[in-house]
Design an enzyme around this catalytic site. Structure first.
Site, mmCIF file in Angstrom:
data_model
loop_
_atom_site.group_PDB
_atom_site.id
_atom_site.type_symbol
_atom_site.label_atom_id
_atom_site.label_comp_id
_atom_site.label_asym_id
_atom_site.label_seq_id
_atom_site.Cartn_x
_atom_site.Cartn_y
_atom_site.Cartn_z
ATOM 1 N N ASP A 53 32.820 36.174 39.591
ATOM 2 C CA ASP A 53 31.901 35.382 38.777
ATOM 3 C C ASP A 53 30.638 36.156 38.436
ATOM 4 O OD1 ASP A 53 33.542 33.139 38.736
ATOM 5 O OD2 ASP A 53 32.642 32.270 40.537
ATOM 6 N N TYR A 111 36.294 39.782 51.277
ATOM 7 C CA TYR A 111 34.969 39.579 50.690
ATOM 8 C C TYR A 111 33.915 39.627 51.788
ATOM 9 C CZ TYR A 111 37.070 37.989 46.300
ATOM 10 O OH TYR A 111 37.772 37.912 45.122
#
EC number: 5.4.99.12
Length: 245
Positions: A53, A111
């Site tokens: 994003d 992540y």
């Protein structure tokens, strides 16, 4: 058809995310495609492993593209790094099997999330971490994290854009670490729904602040109600750290 794998690092602070949006060039994909297409002399599409994003960073994003023309890997790398903006870096170019697909062939993604956990702000990290100015209870966060490891339906940890056939994902590991003013969260899994990592981090922050009981996590997973997690962690603290194939 020749197939090339790119390994990419980027500072996502000023970009509108990975995925090209129509004619909007202010995306990571758009920038790289523009330079590759200029180099080859025809329109080239690249496929990214993770569609990060706006504001999200990458230490090891992986993408691939195909070309009729046989390319020299080190020359491609040199050309891309010469003409891409300096907040995008190509760290490796490798010719791969023609069936290699960066998105569908990935087996695991990791992540990393950075929380600046001091009362004062950190001006140098404001685009690269989330600031939580109240002391987090890391012990409670670690207890909550245990409930999220394994194979679960993560509907409660997604948003309305997540319309997959299956909402089940497997989290291989979820670590919470303290280091020099930071609380860092590292999560590995076989795949992640849209906003799933940021929702997981948000839930752990709520636990760390005493706003959510660690033992409530199993019930939240079972209920599959998105509105039970109120905190969506900021994009600025999120990094795609590693991809395994």
């Amino acid at each position: 058809m020749n197939n090339y794998k790119l390994t990419i690092q980027y500072d996502g602070a000023r970009f509108k995310g990975w995925q090209r949006l129509g004619n909007n060039d202010n995306t990571i994909q758009g920038k790289i495609e523009s330079v590759i297409s200029e180099m080859i002399g025809k329109e080239i599409e690249i496929i990214g492993c993770s569609r990060t994003d706006a504001g999200v960073h990458a230490l090891n994003q992986v993408a691939n593209f195909q070309s009729d023309e046989k390319l020299v890997e080190h020359k491609v790398k040199k050309y891309l790094n010469q003409y891409l903006p300096n907040d995008i870096s190509i760290t490796n170019v490798e010719e791969v099997h023609d069936r290699f697909h960066a998105r569908y062939n990935s087996k695991a993604k990791t992540y990393l999330y950075k929380i600046w956990n001091e009362e004062h702000t950190n001006p140098f990290m404001r685009k690269y971490s989330m600031h939580v100015n109240k002391k987090l209870n890391v012990k409670s966060m670690k207890e909550a994290a245990k409930h999220l490891v394994g194979s679960h339906d993560f509907t409660a940890f997604s948003n309305a854009k997540s319309k997959k056939k299956s909402m089940v994902r497997e989290v291989y590991s979820l670590e919470v670490m303290e280091e020099a003013g930071f609380v860092q969260i590292r999560v590995s899994g076989n795949g992640f729904l849209h906003n799933m990592v940021r929702k997981i981090v948000g839930a752990l922050i709520e636990v760390g602040l005493g706003q959510l009981d660690a033992e409530a996590i199993p019930q939240i997973l079972e209920a599959k109600q998105r509105n039970q997690i109120n905190c969506l962690a900021e994009a600025s603290g999120l990094y795609l750290e590693n991809v395994e194939f």
